[in-house]
Design a protein around this motif. Structure first.
Motif, PDB file in Angstrom:
ATOM      1  N   PHE A 102       0.878  -1.166   0.000  1.00 52.92           N
ATOM      2  CA  PHE A 102       0.000   0.000   0.000  1.00 52.92           C
ATOM      3  C   PHE A 102       0.918   1.219   0.000  1.00 52.92           C
ATOM      4  N   CYS A 103       0.942   1.970  -1.096  1.00 55.75           N
ATOM      5  CA  CYS A 103       1.849   3.121  -1.196  1.00 55.75           C
ATOM      6  C   CYS A 103       1.069   4.414  -1.435  1.00 55.75           C
ATOM      7  N   TRP A 104       1.351   5.402  -0.612  1.00 49.69           N
ATOM      8  CA  TRP A 104       0.777   6.741  -0.746  1.00 49.69           C
ATOM      9  C   TRP A 104       1.847   7.654  -1.318  1.00 49.69           C
ATOM     10  N   SER A 105       1.487   8.457  -2.299  1.00 49.22           N
ATOM     11  CA  SER A 105       2.400   9.443  -2.858  1.00 49.22           C
ATOM     12  C   SER A 105       1.590  10.678  -3.230  1.00 49.22           C
ATOM     13  N   LEU A 106       2.293  11.741  -3.626  1.00 48.36           N
ATOM     14  CA  LEU A 106       1.620  12.978  -4.013  1.00 48.36           C
ATOM     15  C   LEU A 106       1.558  13.085  -5.526  1.00 48.36           C
ATOM     16  N   HIS A 107       0.515  13.700  -5.995  1.00 47.15           N
ATOM     17  CA  HIS A 107       0.246  13.826  -7.420  1.00 47.15           C
ATOM     18  C   HIS A 107      -0.068  15.285  -7.712  1.00 47.15           C
ATOM     19  N   GLY A 108       0.275  15.726  -8.899  1.00 49.92           N
ATOM     20  CA  GLY A 108      -0.104  17.073  -9.325  1.00 49.92           C
ATOM     21  C   GLY A 108       0.903  18.127  -8.912  1.00 49.92           C
ATOM     22  N   GLN A 109       0.446  19.359  -8.919  1.00 47.43           N
ATOM     23  CA  GLN A 109       1.308  20.506  -8.615  1.00 47.43           C
ATOM     24  C   GLN A 109       1.405  20.667  -7.107  1.00 47.43           C
ATOM     25  N   THR A 110       2.516  20.191  -6.554  1.00 43.57           N
ATOM     26  CA  THR A 110       2.706  20.239  -5.109  1.00 43.57           C
ATOM     27  C   THR A 110       3.700  21.330  -4.746  1.00 43.57           C
ATOM     28  N   VAL A 111       3.663  21.746  -3.496  1.00 40.68           N
ATOM     29  CA  VAL A 111       4.584  22.759  -2.982  1.00 40.68           C
ATOM     30  C   VAL A 111       5.814  22.028  -2.446  1.00 40.68           C
ATOM     31  N   PRO A 112       7.011  22.288  -2.998  1.00 41.44           N
ATOM     32  CA  PRO A 112       8.221  21.594  -2.529  1.00 41.44           C
ATOM     33  C   PRO A 112       8.443  21.818  -1.034  1.00 41.44           C
ATOM     34  N   GLY A 113       8.743  20.724  -0.335  1.00 42.84           N
ATOM     35  CA  GLY A 113       9.033  20.799   1.091  1.00 42.84           C
ATOM     36  C   GLY A 113       7.819  20.799   1.999  1.00 42.84           C
ATOM     37  N   LYS A 114       6.624  20.996   1.449  1.00 42.87           N
ATOM     38  CA  LYS A 114       5.415  21.020   2.277  1.00 42.87           C
ATOM     39  C   LYS A 114       5.099  19.604   2.753  1.00 42.87           C
ATOM     40  N   GLU A 115       4.775  19.486   4.042  1.00 40.55           N
ATOM     41  CA  GLU A 115       4.389  18.186   4.590  1.00 40.55           C
ATOM     42  C   GLU A 115       2.882  17.999   4.451  1.00 40.55           C
ATOM     43  N   TYR A 116       2.499  16.788   4.114  1.00 45.28           N
ATOM     44  CA  TYR A 116       1.092  16.430   3.981  1.00 45.28           C
ATOM     45  C   TYR A 116       0.783  15.345   5.003  1.00 45.28           C
ATOM     46  N   ARG A 117      -0.342  15.510   5.675  1.00 46.91           N
ATOM     47  CA  ARG A 117      -0.771  14.530   6.669  1.00 46.91           C
ATOM     48  C   ARG A 117      -1.871  13.661   6.081  1.00 46.91           C
ATOM     49  N   VAL A 118      -1.861  12.395   6.467  1.00 49.40           N
ATOM     50  CA  VAL A 118      -2.932  11.477   6.086  1.00 49.40           C
ATOM     51  C   VAL A 118      -3.326  10.690   7.325  1.00 49.40           C
ATOM     52  N   HIS A 119      -4.624  10.645   7.590  1.00 48.91           N
ATOM     53  CA  HIS A 119      -5.188   9.848   8.672  1.00 48.91           C
ATOM     54  C   HIS A 119      -5.947   8.703   8.012  1.00 48.91           C
ATOM     55  N   LEU A 120      -5.690   7.484   8.450  1.00 48.44           N
ATOM     56  CA  LEU A 120      -6.346   6.316   7.861  1.00 48.44           C
ATOM     57  C   LEU A 120      -7.055   5.501   8.924  1.00 48.44           C
ATOM     58  N   ASP A 121      -8.150   4.903   8.526  1.00 53.83           N
ATOM     59  CA  ASP A 121      -8.826   3.886   9.317  1.00 53.83           C
ATOM     60  C   ASP A 121      -8.994   2.705   8.372  1.00 53.83           C
ATOM     61  N   ILE A 122      -8.324   1.615   8.668  1.00 59.95           N
ATOM     62  CA  ILE A 122      -8.281   0.478   7.761  1.00 59.95           C
ATOM     63  C   ILE A 122      -9.016  -0.697   8.385  1.00 59.95           C
ATOM     64  N   LYS A 123      -9.927  -1.268   7.604  1.00 62.79           N
ATOM     65  CA  LYS A 123     -10.702  -2.406   8.083  1.00 62.79           C
ATOM     66  C   LYS A 123     -10.665  -3.514   7.047  1.00 62.79           C
ATOM     67  N   GLU A 124     -10.524  -4.729   7.536  1.00 63.91           N
ATOM     68  CA  GLU A 124     -10.605  -5.893   6.672  1.00 63.91           C
ATOM     69  C   GLU A 124     -12.054  -6.343   6.638  1.00 63.91           C
ATOM     70  N   GLY A 125     -12.509  -6.733   5.487  1.00 55.32           N
ATOM     71  CA  GLY A 125     -13.866  -7.232   5.360  1.00 55.32           C
ATOM     72  C   GLY A 125     -14.858  -6.101   5.250  1.00 55.32           C
ATOM     73  N   LEU A 126     -16.082  -6.477   5.042  1.00 55.09           N
ATOM     74  CA  LEU A 126     -17.152  -5.498   4.918  1.00 55.09           C
ATOM     75  C   LEU A 126     -17.605  -5.042   6.289  1.00 55.09           C
ATOM     76  N   PRO A 127     -18.235  -3.864   6.376  1.00 53.73           N
ATOM     77  CA  PRO A 127     -18.707  -3.393   7.677  1.00 53.73           C
ATOM     78  C   PRO A 127     -19.696  -4.379   8.290  1.00 53.73           C
ATOM     79  N   GLU A 128     -19.653  -4.483   9.605  1.00 56.92           N
ATOM     80  CA  GLU A 128     -20.588  -5.369  10.308  1.00 56.92           C
ATOM     81  C   GLU A 128     -22.023  -4.979  10.006  1.00 56.92           C
ATOM     82  N   GLU A 129     -22.822  -5.973   9.750  1.00 60.76           N
ATOM     83  CA  GLU A 129     -24.232  -5.705   9.512  1.00 60.76           C
ATOM     84  C   GLU A 129     -24.944  -5.514  10.840  1.00 60.76           C
ATOM     85  N   ASP A 130     -25.925  -4.671  10.843  1.00 58.11           N
ATOM     86  CA  ASP A 130     -26.744  -4.456  12.023  1.00 58.11           C
ATOM     87  C   ASP A 130     -27.852  -5.504  11.990  1.00 58.11           C
ATOM     88  N   HIS A 131     -27.625  -6.605  12.686  1.00 63.29           N
ATOM     89  CA  HIS A 131     -28.544  -7.738  12.609  1.00 63.29           C
ATOM     90  C   HIS A 131     -29.911  -7.445  13.216  1.00 63.29           C
TER      91      HIS A 131
END
Length: 173
Positions: A102-131
């Motif tokens: 899983f690789c994240w990179s920047l695309h397009g016209q970016t500002v050199p040296g600027k830091e970008y933050r990414v917050h992820l929530d990763i889940k395996e499988g489909l969301p639990e069904e509300d039974h």
């Protein structure tokens, strides 16, 4: 330059999901590796607050500053690519057993040296069904809803057992 690092303890992530936070700059990629089973669905919810909203015009999106997620199989075949908006989610299905990058990179016209933050929530499988809500919609008793949930859980466990049996056979050869 590719900075590869494992962000999670594998045991935690295999437990169903986890939240991540990382920073990267233009020209860098942040990658992590995960062992996935064939037909396993991954759901990635993200926030990328340091970029502007993705424009609706497709031509403008080509040069827009944004984070890109690329997922590749262990043989190097790309199975998913998504351009991130300020927030959203991606979902994909693993086509083979094995490690996936899983690789994240920047695309397009970016500002050199600027830091970008990414917050992820990763889940395996489909969301639990509300039974309980499914039971109400289908006019099922509480017991019938619990039986349906147990059936789904059994199917998931059987699929995981089959995967590990096949994996063990491959390693014994």
């Amino acid at each position: 330059r590719i900075d590869i690092f494992v962000l999670l303890c594998l045991a935690q992530w295999l437990g169903g999901g986890d939240a991540l936070f990382f920073k990267f700059k233009a020209g860098e990629s942040k990658c992590f590796i995960e062992l996935l089973r064939k037909d396993e669905v991954m759901l990635i919810t993200y926030k990328s607050p340091d970029q502007n909203a993705l424009p609706s015009d497709l031509e403008q999106q080509k040069t827009h500053e944004s984070a890109i997620l690329r997922v590749t199989e262990q043989e190097g075949k790309q199975i998913f690519e998504g351009q991130a908006d300020v927030e959203g989610r991606f979902a994909f299905t693993a086509l083979t057993d094995g490690t996936h990058n899983f690789c994240w990179s920047l695309h397009g016209q970016t500002v050199p040296g600027k830091e970008y933050r990414v917050h992820l929530d990763i889940k395996e499988g489909l969301p639990e069904e509300d039974h309980s809500s499914i039971a109400k919609q289908d006019h099922l008793s509480t017991m019938e809803a619990k039986v349906n949930k147990l059936k789904q859980d059994m199917k998931r466990v059987q699929k995981e057992q089959k995967y590990f049996r096949n994996r063990e056979q491959r390693f014994r050869k």
